[in-house]
Structure formats: structure tokens, C-alpha cells
Design a protein around this motif. Structure first.
Motif, mmCIF file in Angstrom:
data_model
loop_
_atom_site.group_PDB
_atom_site.id
_atom_site.type_symbol
_atom_site.label_atom_id
_atom_site.label_comp_id
_atom_site.label_asym_id
_atom_site.label_seq_id
_atom_site.Cartn_x
_atom_site.Cartn_y
_atom_site.Cartn_z
ATOM 1 N N VAL A 49 2.143 -7.892 6.853
ATOM 2 C CA VAL A 49 0.753 -8.326 7.136
ATOM 3 C C VAL A 49 0.595 -9.986 6.995
ATOM 4 O O VAL A 49 -0.537 -10.539 7.093
ATOM 5 C CB VAL A 49 -0.169 -7.830 6.093
ATOM 6 C CG1 VAL A 49 -0.402 -6.216 6.215
ATOM 7 C CG2 VAL A 49 0.101 -8.149 4.462
ATOM 8 N N LEU A 72 -1.982 -11.981 9.422
ATOM 9 C CA LEU A 72 -3.450 -12.072 8.768
ATOM 10 C C LEU A 72 -3.578 -12.685 7.599
ATOM 11 O O LEU A 72 -4.622 -13.656 7.657
ATOM 12 C CB LEU A 72 -3.996 -10.445 8.416
ATOM 13 C CG LEU A 72 -5.329 -10.202 8.321
ATOM 14 C CD1 LEU A 72 -6.391 -10.663 9.113
ATOM 15 C CD2 LEU A 72 -5.584 -8.870 7.646
ATOM 16 N N ARG A 122 -6.221 -16.212 7.647
ATOM 17 C CA ARG A 122 -7.121 -16.124 6.402
ATOM 18 C C ARG A 122 -6.986 -17.270 5.573
ATOM 19 O O ARG A 122 -7.950 -17.912 5.218
ATOM 20 C CB ARG A 122 -7.272 -14.926 5.561
ATOM 21 C CG ARG A 122 -7.772 -13.808 5.994
ATOM 22 C CD ARG A 122 -8.118 -12.633 5.205
ATOM 23 N NE ARG A 122 -8.626 -11.355 5.758
ATOM 24 C CZ ARG A 122 -8.759 -10.157 5.216
ATOM 25 N NH1 ARG A 122 -8.630 -10.262 4.025
ATOM 26 N NH2 ARG A 122 -9.366 -9.386 5.817
ATOM 27 N N ARG A 143 -5.096 -0.402 4.761
ATOM 28 C CA ARG A 143 -6.387 -0.817 5.402
ATOM 29 C C ARG A 143 -6.241 -2.470 5.860
ATOM 30 O O ARG A 143 -6.396 -2.708 7.082
ATOM 31 C CB ARG A 143 -7.409 -0.992 4.550
ATOM 32 C CG ARG A 143 -8.074 0.427 4.190
ATOM 33 C CD ARG A 143 -9.289 0.540 3.668
ATOM 34 N NE ARG A 143 -9.489 -0.029 2.037
ATOM 35 C CZ ARG A 143 -9.290 0.541 1.103
ATOM 36 N NH1 ARG A 143 -8.962 1.729 0.927
ATOM 37 N NH2 ARG A 143 -9.310 -0.213 0.049
ATOM 38 N N LEU A 144 -5.422 -3.151 5.086
ATOM 39 C CA LEU A 144 -4.905 -4.556 5.638
ATOM 40 C C LEU A 144 -3.970 -4.415 6.627
ATOM 41 O O LEU A 144 -4.455 -5.271 7.598
ATOM 42 C CB LEU A 144 -4.436 -5.227 4.308
ATOM 43 C CG LEU A 144 -4.258 -6.683 4.334
ATOM 44 C CD1 LEU A 144 -5.805 -7.268 4.531
ATOM 45 C CD2 LEU A 144 -3.575 -7.480 3.409
ATOM 46 N N ARG A 145 -2.912 -3.714 6.634
ATOM 47 C CA ARG A 145 -2.151 -3.704 8.004
ATOM 48 C C ARG A 145 -2.757 -3.056 9.020
ATOM 49 O O ARG A 145 -2.685 -3.591 10.082
ATOM 50 C CB ARG A 145 -1.085 -2.593 7.442
ATOM 51 C CG ARG A 145 0.007 -2.158 8.588
ATOM 52 C CD ARG A 145 0.774 -3.197 9.241
ATOM 53 N NE ARG A 145 1.371 -2.667 10.526
ATOM 54 C CZ ARG A 145 2.490 -3.040 10.916
ATOM 55 N NH1 ARG A 145 3.008 -4.288 10.309
ATOM 56 N NH2 ARG A 145 3.215 -2.893 12.001
ATOM 57 N N ARG A 146 -3.785 -2.078 9.000
ATOM 58 C CA ARG A 146 -4.431 -1.442 10.146
ATOM 59 C C ARG A 146 -5.251 -2.950 10.907
ATOM 60 O O ARG A 146 -5.314 -2.930 12.131
ATOM 61 C CB ARG A 146 -5.168 -0.280 9.823
ATOM 62 C CG ARG A 146 -4.422 0.809 9.513
ATOM 63 C CD ARG A 146 -3.607 1.335 10.629
ATOM 64 N NE ARG A 146 -3.138 2.656 10.785
ATOM 65 C CZ ARG A 146 -2.366 3.075 11.575
ATOM 66 N NH1 ARG A 146 -1.810 2.496 12.598
ATOM 67 N NH2 ARG A 146 -2.093 4.522 11.881
ATOM 68 N N GLU A 147 -5.808 -3.566 9.778
ATOM 69 C CA GLU A 147 -6.948 -4.559 10.272
ATOM 70 C C GLU A 147 -5.677 -5.577 10.957
ATOM 71 O O GLU A 147 -6.141 -6.239 12.089
ATOM 72 C CB GLU A 147 -7.450 -5.211 9.160
ATOM 73 C CG GLU A 147 -8.116 -6.406 9.503
ATOM 74 C CD GLU A 147 -9.098 -7.198 8.209
ATOM 75 O OE1 GLU A 147 -9.468 -8.190 8.512
ATOM 76 O OE2 GLU A 147 -8.888 -6.869 7.222
ATOM 77 N N MET A 148 -4.710 -6.021 10.357
ATOM 78 C CA MET A 148 -3.474 -6.797 11.037
ATOM 79 C C MET A 148 -3.432 -6.356 12.545
ATOM 80 O O MET A 148 -3.275 -6.989 13.500
ATOM 81 C CB MET A 148 -2.439 -7.139 10.209
ATOM 82 C CG MET A 148 -1.542 -8.386 10.622
ATOM 83 S SD MET A 148 -0.233 -7.766 11.914
ATOM 84 C CE MET A 148 0.730 -6.709 10.937
ATOM 85 N N GLU A 149 -2.991 -5.107 12.612
ATOM 86 C CA GLU A 149 -2.625 -4.689 13.813
ATOM 87 C C GLU A 149 -3.782 -4.682 14.878
ATOM 88 O O GLU A 149 -3.503 -5.060 15.947
ATOM 89 C CB GLU A 149 -2.468 -3.064 13.739
ATOM 90 C CG GLU A 149 -1.190 -2.948 12.734
ATOM 91 C CD GLU A 149 -0.891 -1.380 12.660
ATOM 92 O OE1 GLU A 149 0.263 -1.090 12.175
ATOM 93 O OE2 GLU A 149 -1.620 -0.570 13.004
ATOM 94 N N ARG A 150 -4.953 -4.337 14.480
ATOM 95 C CA ARG A 150 -6.158 -4.792 15.456
ATOM 96 C C ARG A 150 -6.285 -6.151 15.989
ATOM 97 O O ARG A 150 -6.539 -6.510 17.048
ATOM 98 C CB ARG A 150 -7.348 -4.195 14.621
ATOM 99 C CG ARG A 150 -7.304 -2.534 14.410
ATOM 100 C CD ARG A 150 -8.790 -2.105 14.146
ATOM 101 N NE ARG A 150 -9.147 -2.810 13.096
ATOM 102 C CZ ARG A 150 -8.863 -2.067 11.768
ATOM 103 N NH1 ARG A 150 -8.347 -0.931 11.773
ATOM 104 N NH2 ARG A 150 -9.451 -2.470 10.581
ATOM 105 N N ALA A 151 -6.081 -6.974 14.753
ATOM 106 C CA ALA A 151 -6.434 -8.324 14.942
ATOM 107 C C ALA A 151 -5.232 -9.212 15.721
ATOM 108 O O ALA A 151 -5.570 -9.949 16.875
ATOM 109 C CB ALA A 151 -6.697 -9.053 13.695
#
Length: 455
Positions: free
Chosen positions: A135, A138, A142, A438-446
């Protein structure tokens, strides 16, 4: 350069850089051996799941623990002593702390500690490269938004390689390949904690006496750690990941420029601007001559046009080892000192506001691949374990295939049978839910679709 001078100025002014170490394992212990003798650094505290283990790390690295340990963070700040705690958050939030060193080795813990450090305005030196590969884009974004430094750990291979890549580009050269050396044979991908010591020439008893963790050492052997480190380099240095995993070509230092040039120029690399790990063993097990097992390298080229003629002539005049064309050459470092060099990152973050390598994009990803045929109902055991190893792929390929990152392949139950050598997908496991997922999925989307940001 000049970091030692800047640290001395802080020491002379009575304003040392205050550092907090999370994780008193091998890497952390190596830092402990040096921070005590580095003017301008004050180890404010150590957070470890076991305070007695942290104390033992101090004693093992030459500290007088009775004299060094403080009863509170306030006492540590006033006296220059060090507080021990089993509460990482208490260390991160302690008054006066400047830099957090995250050295737990756990992707989930590493990410959580980084987020807490960002929240409280502490610079972060991320030793846990597993978290960075999972991750890191991301976390770095941040940190930049918060105005703090998120840095790779100097002394570990990714930061050293990023420094060499930066050097080459600052000199006006094009980077062709970059990476590190390791001990590798194809059979190692199937190695498990039960077989790892045979490959290192140790008995289980000898390893236990040395406090060596078989799963951790197996992650170095089975290719996982190399993949994680190369992903970190690709994501920080604007380099590409190989299309179907690392090749691990046998290569000595005198052959770097010839072997690691692009295929179109007679080498083995599929294209220029790529990461790769070279092996210290020939495929038949013989040692490579002048191997780079403990070191790092960058292969670069002079401008291929007429403007590069003078640089190529200089290569020859100054005894630079090149390929047969005189166009490609390499710079290498034969070893790395790991945590003994970590103070460079701490000083750079605190005194210059600069990282020693930081994640820019999502170029490479490390996916879980089965070591043997696995059955539905089996539970994955992560890096260096019995079930999967980590393979480097381009991030776009990983996302398109729905591949499960190796950093999450822990304690997940398979929903179907998977043959040996197959990439495990998100759809193949009962992933559940957790903050790191959840953090990994957010990173993938971003970061899906971002690439080569550092070029």
C-alpha cells in the motif's frame, strides 16, 4: 552529504533529532548499535510487542540497559534516556518525537503505524518494505498531503538502488536496469520452512541457536523478498516490472552491462528501464564468478546518438567496464549494511525534509503463487511459508487478473482447488474484511492506471 555536519549542529545546540523505533528485531537492533554513537540523534523510545525483548536488544547491541532506560517518555525527553513500551501508539504520540522507524516486518502493522504517524505529524522511515509494496503509493501520498516525509530505509536494497538510479539520471544517463543480487535457483520457489536450512547449509538446531526465523529466511530464498523489494524500487524509481516475473539471470559484476541490456541490444532484458534481481549461482549450482549476492547495481547508457560519442569515449579513457558496444555500463555496490546505515534516512527526513527513496506510482505488484497443489479449505500462510511465494508482475497485469497480493495471503481460506504454480486470485479465497484489506482496495482504486511517475 553534510548530514553528519547538520546532526552535529543539532547536538551542539542541545536539540537532537528524537527517534522512535517500532520493532526490536534484527533490523531494529542494527540501528540500535549505531544510534548510540551518532551525535545529534536521541532514541526517545522503543515499542515492541515484548518489552523484555526490546531490553535484550539494547543489551545485545552494547547498551547499559539499566542506565539507558527511562521510566516515562517525559523522563526520556529530559534526560536523553530511552523509554521502552509495548504500546506503539504511545510512542508515536509521545511529545517531541520527530521520526518514526517502522521495523515490525508486518504489512498490516506497518501500514497502521504509518497512518498513525501521519495523523500526528511524524516523519516515517518505512523499514517494512512488505507494507510499502502492498500500500506504499497511498501511504506516501497521504504523507505528502500532510507535509511530512515517508521514506524508504537507507541501508536496505530499495533505498540504495533508488539512490543509484537518481545518480545516473542526474548525470544525464538513461537507466536500463536496476536491482540487487541474491542466491537463486528455480527450485527455491518450492522451498518451505522445513527445507530452508538445507539450502543455507545449516541444521535446524544451528539456526535455532542463532535466533533465526525459518519462515522469514525462507522468504529470502523462495523469491518472495526479491519480488517485494523490486516492486518497491519500480514504484519509487519509475521503473518497469518484468511482464512475467523476475528472471534471476546468473550474472557477475563484470557482466552487468552485457547481460542486463535489452534483448534488442543482445542482452536478456525484455526492454529498457526495468528492475531485475541477479543470481549468485549458475543454473547448475556453481557459484557465479565475482557475484553480487549482497549488493545492488544500476545499468545505464550514454546517449545512443552522436551526442553520446564523447561520453562513450570517456568510458574507455577512464577504464569503465562496458558491454562490447561501449554504450552500456554499470555502477554497483558490493554489499549493503542494512540497519547500520539507517541513520541516513532519519537525518535526511528530519533535517532536510527529504526521503531516501519514496513511492511515486503503482508500477509493480507482488502476487501469491502456489508452491504446490492446494485444496479447497486450506489456509494460506503468507511470505516464506508452506503454501505460496510472491511473484512480481506489472501492477496493471495484477489488477486485470484479480490477483491476491502476497502481503494479504495470510490466514485466508481457499474456496477452490488450485494447481501448483498458479496465481491465487481474490475470487479464490474467503478474504473477509480488515483495515489493511480496505486500505489496499482504496490504493488500487486511487492508483490503477498510474505508472512510471518518477521518470
Amino acid at each position: 552529504m553534510n548530514l553528519a555536519r547538520l546532526l552535529k549542529e543539532r547536538a551542539d545546540a542541545g536539540r537532537p533529532v528524537r527517534v522512535g523505533l517500532i520493532g526490536a528485531g534484527k533490523f531494529g537492533s542494527m540501528f540500535l548499535s549505531q544510534v548510540r554513537t551518532t551525535p545529534g540523534l536521541h532514541l526517545l523510545g522503543i515499542a515492541d510487542l515484548s518489552a523484555p525483548r526490546a531490553r535484550a536488544a539494547l543489551e545485545r547491541t552494547g547498551w547499559d540497559a539499566d542506565a539507558a532506560i527511562a521510566a516515562s517518555f517525559d523522563e526520556a525527553r529530559r534526560t536523553g534516556r530511552t523509554m521502552l513500551t509495548e504500546d506503539a501508539e504511545a510512542l508515536i504520540t509521545a511529545d517531541g518525537l520527530d521520526v518514526v522507524i517502522e521495523a515490525t516486518g508486518s504489512p498490516a502493522a506497518g501500514a497502521a503505524h504509518a497512518l498513525k504517524a501521519i495523523e500526528h505529524g511524524r516523519h516515517i522511515v518505512m523499514v517494512t518494505v512488505e507494507a510499502d509494496a502492498l500500500v506504499g503509493p497511498l501511504l506516501a501520498a497521504r504523507a505528502r498531503q500532510a507535509g511530512i516525509v515517508y521514506s524508504m530505509a537507507y541501508g536496505d536494497q530499495p533505498a540504495l538502488v533508488c539512490e543509484m538510479v537518481d545518480w545516473a539520471r542526474c548525470c544525464g544517463f538513461s537507466v536500463v536496469a536496476a536491482g540487487k543480487g541474491t542466491k537463486y535457483l528455480p527450485a527455491y520457489h518450492a522451498s518451505t520452512p522445513d527445507t530452508v536450512w538445507d539450502h543455507y547449509g545449516l541444521t535446524p538446531e544451528q539456526a535455532a541457536e542463532g535466533g533465526m526465523n525459518p519462515q522469514m529466511f525462507n522468504s529470502f530464498l523462495d523469491g518472495t523478498k526479491s519480488a517485494i523489494e523490486m516492486a518497491a524500487i519500480a514504484n519509487a524509481a519509475g521503473l518497469r516490472a518484468p511482464s512475467d516475473g523476475l528472471v534471476f539471470p546468473p550474472c557477475g559484476v563484470d557482466d552487468l552491462a552485457a547481460i542486463l541490456r535489452p534483448r534488442a541490444a543482445g542482452g536478456l532484458m525484455e526492454q529498457a528501464g526495468i528492475v531485475e534481481t541477479i543470481s549468485s549461482l549458475e543454473r547448475d549450482g556453481r557459484p557465479v564468478y565475482r557475484d553480487l549476492r549482497w549488493g545492488v547495481y544500476v545499468v545505464f547508457e550514454a546517449d545512443p546518438g552522436p551526442s553520446g560519442d564523447y561520453a562513450r569515449r570517456c568510458f574507455k579513457e577512464y577504464g569503465v567496464v562496458t558491454d562490447s558496444t561501449g554504450r552500456y555500463t554499470a555502477l554497483y555496490r558490493p554489499n549493503h549494511l542494512i540497519g547500520l546505515e539507517l541513520g541516513v534516512s532519519v537525518a535526511s527526513a528530519a533535517l532536510r525534509g527529504e526521503p531516501t527513496g519514496t513511492t511515486d506510482a503503482f508500477n509493480g505488484d507482488v502476487v501469491a503463487v502456489t508452491k504446490r497443489g492446494l485444496k479447497a479449505g486450506e489456509v494460506l500462510d503468507g511470505e516464506g511459508g508452506f503454501t505460496v511465494w510472491g511473484k512480481l508482475l506489472p501492477a496493471a497485469t495484477s489488477l486485470a487478473r484479480g490477483a491476491l497480493p502476497i502481503g494479504l495471503a495470510h490466514h485466508m481460506t481457499l474456496k477452490r482447488d488450485i494447481p501448483a504454480g498458479e496465481v491465487v486470485g481474490w475470487a479464490d479465497v474467503d478474504a473477509g474484511d480488515s483495515p489493511i484489506i480496505r486500505l489496499r482496495r482504496e490504493m488500487e482504486r486511487a492508483f490503477a492506471g498510474t505508472s512510471l511517475a518518477a521518470e
